[in-house]
Design an enzyme around this catalytic site. Structure first.
Site, PDB file in Angstrom:
ATOM      1  N   CYS A  54       0.819  -1.233   0.000  1.00  0.00           N
ATOM      2  CA  CYS A  54       0.000   0.000   0.000  1.00  0.00           C
ATOM      3  C   CYS A  54       0.843   1.269   0.000  1.00  0.00           C
ATOM      4  O   CYS A  54       0.328   2.349  -0.268  1.00  0.00           O
ATOM      5  CB  CYS A  54      -0.941  -0.003   1.197  1.00  0.00           C
ATOM      6  N   HIS A  95      -3.596   6.634   3.371  1.00  0.00           N
ATOM      7  CA  HIS A  95      -3.963   5.376   2.708  1.00  0.00           C
ATOM      8  C   HIS A  95      -5.383   5.004   3.125  1.00  0.00           C
ATOM      9  O   HIS A  95      -5.736   5.082   4.305  1.00  0.00           O
ATOM     10  CB  HIS A  95      -2.966   4.284   3.099  1.00  0.00           C
ATOM     11  N   ASN A 132     -10.154  -0.662  -0.083  1.00  0.00           N
ATOM     12  CA  ASN A 132      -8.694  -0.527  -0.033  1.00  0.00           C
ATOM     13  C   ASN A 132      -8.117  -1.020  -1.366  1.00  0.00           C
ATOM     14  O   ASN A 132      -8.184  -2.208  -1.660  1.00  0.00           O
ATOM     15  CB  ASN A 132      -8.177  -1.355   1.145  1.00  0.00           C
TER      16      ASN A 132
HETATM   17  N1  ACO Z   1     -18.430  -9.547   9.153  1.00  0.00           N
HETATM   18  C1  ACO Z   1     -18.853  -9.824  10.377  1.00  0.00           C
HETATM   19  N2  ACO Z   1     -18.013 -10.133  11.393  1.00  0.00           N
HETATM   20  C2  ACO Z   1     -16.693 -10.138  11.130  1.00  0.00           C
HETATM   21  C3  ACO Z   1     -16.181  -9.852   9.845  1.00  0.00           C
HETATM   22  C4  ACO Z   1     -17.108  -9.554   8.841  1.00  0.00           C
HETATM   23  N3  ACO Z   1     -16.726  -9.254   7.576  1.00  0.00           N
HETATM   24  N4  ACO Z   1     -14.834  -9.944   9.890  1.00  0.00           N
HETATM   25  C5  ACO Z   1     -14.504 -10.270  11.141  1.00  0.00           C
HETATM   26  N5  ACO Z   1     -15.620 -10.406  11.898  1.00  0.00           N
HETATM   27  C6  ACO Z   1     -15.735 -10.762  13.305  1.00  0.00           C
HETATM   28  C7  ACO Z   1     -14.531 -11.510  13.806  1.00  0.00           C
HETATM   29  O1  ACO Z   1     -14.666 -12.900  13.552  1.00  0.00           O
HETATM   30  C8  ACO Z   1     -14.588 -11.197  15.285  1.00  0.00           C
HETATM   31  O2  ACO Z   1     -15.542 -12.022  15.891  1.00  0.00           O
HETATM   32  P1  ACO Z   1     -15.313 -12.639  17.365  1.00  0.00           P
HETATM   33  O3  ACO Z   1     -15.216 -11.456  18.274  1.00  0.00           O
HETATM   34  O4  ACO Z   1     -16.513 -13.492  17.565  1.00  0.00           O
HETATM   35  O5  ACO Z   1     -14.022 -13.394  17.266  1.00  0.00           O
HETATM   36  C9  ACO Z   1     -15.119  -9.764  15.344  1.00  0.00           C
HETATM   37  O6  ACO Z   1     -15.756  -9.552  14.070  1.00  0.00           O
HETATM   38  C10 ACO Z   1     -14.032  -8.727  15.513  1.00  0.00           C
HETATM   39  O7  ACO Z   1     -12.946  -9.019  14.626  1.00  0.00           O
HETATM   40  P2  ACO Z   1     -11.675  -8.114  14.536  1.00  0.00           P
HETATM   41  O8  ACO Z   1     -10.699  -8.708  13.571  1.00  0.00           O
HETATM   42  O9  ACO Z   1     -11.179  -7.797  15.926  1.00  0.00           O
HETATM   43  O10 ACO Z   1     -12.299  -6.799  13.892  1.00  0.00           O
HETATM   44  P3  ACO Z   1     -11.654  -5.401  13.730  1.00  0.00           P
HETATM   45  O11 ACO Z   1     -12.514  -4.411  14.361  1.00  0.00           O
HETATM   46  O12 ACO Z   1     -10.180  -5.379  14.056  1.00  0.00           O
HETATM   47  O13 ACO Z   1     -11.769  -5.165  12.148  1.00  0.00           O
HETATM   48  C11 ACO Z   1     -10.385  -5.161  10.186  1.00  0.00           C
HETATM   49  C12 ACO Z   1     -11.068  -5.996  11.256  1.00  0.00           C
HETATM   50  C13 ACO Z   1     -11.456  -4.388   9.468  1.00  0.00           C
HETATM   51  C14 ACO Z   1      -9.668  -6.087   9.225  1.00  0.00           C
HETATM   52  C15 ACO Z   1      -9.397  -4.176  10.845  1.00  0.00           C
HETATM   53  O14 ACO Z   1      -8.585  -4.859  11.761  1.00  0.00           O
HETATM   54  C16 ACO Z   1      -8.506  -3.460   9.865  1.00  0.00           C
HETATM   55  O15 ACO Z   1      -8.943  -2.645   9.075  1.00  0.00           O
HETATM   56  N6  ACO Z   1      -7.170  -3.695   9.918  1.00  0.00           N
HETATM   57  C17 ACO Z   1      -6.193  -2.951   9.135  1.00  0.00           C
HETATM   58  C18 ACO Z   1      -6.104  -3.350   7.717  1.00  0.00           C
HETATM   59  C19 ACO Z   1      -5.086  -2.460   7.021  1.00  0.00           C
HETATM   60  O16 ACO Z   1      -4.833  -1.335   7.415  1.00  0.00           O
HETATM   61  N7  ACO Z   1      -4.442  -2.887   5.986  1.00  0.00           N
HETATM   62  C20 ACO Z   1      -3.471  -1.946   5.413  1.00  0.00           C
HETATM   63  C21 ACO Z   1      -2.592  -2.492   4.573  1.00  0.00           C
HETATM   64  S1  ACO Z   1      -3.319  -3.554   3.369  1.00  0.00           S
HETATM   65  C22 ACO Z   1      -2.051  -3.970   2.294  1.00  0.00           C
HETATM   66  O17 ACO Z   1      -0.912  -3.598   2.491  1.00  0.00           O
HETATM   67  C23 ACO Z   1      -2.354  -4.874   1.137  1.00  0.00           C
END
Ligand code: ACO
Length: 325
Positions: free
Chosen positions: A112, A252, A282
């Protein structure tokens, strides 16, 4: 002497994939996706539309807007983690498509952060006299490395491309400062494990879905916030800019909660921060390139405005850049 972005372009595929569409594919809801990411929809390229095709469309728009003859281009730098092939490079394919017959061409792989890395490299090339008209392209077909059965990642990504043309200038505007950094120790937290020389493609690697993005979302989230703030502050200090001098921060576009956390800690007003991830998701390296071209097209940024670019991605890599438009 400085280098300056004289024109921009972008391309988004026609096909829209909404959160409701995703509800039919994995166990998720429109509400969860909007609340946890800020994404409403993303674009998906056609099967026969590769990264170079999208990159060429974006670069073509930038060349046209800059009124630049293809023969004047000295270099094409393409940021992508979804190249058409291992080789030839995607940059070389774009060079061919657009008839940039006097240009050398190479790809940059910094996930990214790719577009900001590529801009910083182009800036150095211009300042060193290595090239004077450079096409910087960032293009991604993230849909090809997305596991459409993994709800934790498939809701995040989209396809698209952006481009910028750089040239030297004696004016007191252009790229003011830049900062690039990486930490390979955290590489495993955001990775496509197979398909390269470590785990070549095999029936087994396909069966294990090792050609798709594996991400520890929470870990990436925390480091992304920290590093995008850090690199913004570094380039602002080097350029002598205070928060009140900033017209627009273009971070980003990964997650609205990441962008909100950065804005809050940097004490930026809402209208000082650019957001389009609700429509694009993204798009990895293309994210800041599309955003910049969109802000340019909509005249959100005007001559002499101070702009900060802040990126973070797999590697880990991160980068910042201060520009006077
Ligand atoms: N729908 C419903 N529930 C979901 C989903 C979904 N799509 N995805 C995950 N959950 C659930 C999980 O299973 C978890 O359930 P549990 O509590 O029963 O275990 C709960 O939601 C919370 O999951 P988390 O992973 O803690 O959710 P979080 O709030 O952290 O969001 C996310 C996840 C959106 C991926 C976030 O962590 C994020 O954006 N991370 C950064 C990504 C990023 O910045 N990437 C940049 C670089 S990308 C690149 O370089 C190619």
């Amino acid at each position: 002497m400085k280098s300056r972005i004289i024109s921009t372009g972008y391309y988004l595929p026609q096909k829209v994939l909404t959160n409701s569409d995703l509800e039919q594919m994995v166990d998720t809801t429109d509400k969860w996706i909007k609340q946890r990411t800020g994404i409403y929809e993303r674009r998906i390229a056609e099967q026969d539309e590769a990264s170079s095709d999208m990159g060429s469309r974006a670069a073509e728009m930038a060349l046209k807007r800059g009124n630049i003859d293809p023969k004047e281009v000295d270099a094409v730098i393409c940021a992508t983690i979804t190249p058409d092939h291992f080789f030839p490079s995607t940059a070389a394919l774009i060079q061919k498509d657009l008839g940039l017959s006097n240009a050398f061409a190479l790809d940059v792989s910094a996930a990214c952060s790719g577009f900001v890395y590529a801009l910083a490299l182009a800036d150095s090339l211009i300042k060193s006299g290595g090239a004077s008209t450079i096409v910087v392209v960032a293009t991604e077909k993230m849909s090809t490395i997305t596991d459409w059965t993994d709800r934790s990642t498939c809701i995040l990504f989209g396809d698209g491309a952006g481009a910028a043309i750089l040239r030297p200038t004696d004016e007191n505007r252009g790229i003011l400062s830049s900062h690039m950094m990486a930490d390979g120790n955290m590489g495993d937290l955001l990775i496509v494990p197979a398909g390269g020389s470590r785990i070549p493609a095999s029936t087994e690697s396909v069966k294990q879905k090792s050609h798709f993005i594996k991400m520890s979302g929470n870990e990436v989230f925390k480091v992304a916030v920290r590093k995008m703030i850090e690199s913004s502050h570094i380039v602002m200090k080097e350029a002598g800019l205070a928060t009140s001098d900033i017209r627009l921060l273009i971070p980003h576009q990964a997650n609205l909660r990441i962008i909100d956390a950065i804005s809050k800690r940097m004490r930026l007003e809402k209208d000082q921060v650019y957001v389009n991830l609700d429509r694009t998701g993204n798009t990895s390296a293309a994210s800041i390139a599309i955003s910049l071209a969109d802000a340019d097209e909509k005249k959100i940024i005007q001559k002499n405005d101070n702009i900060i670019l802040a990126s973070f991605g797999g590697g880990f890599t991160w980068a910042g850049m201060a520009l006077k438009w």
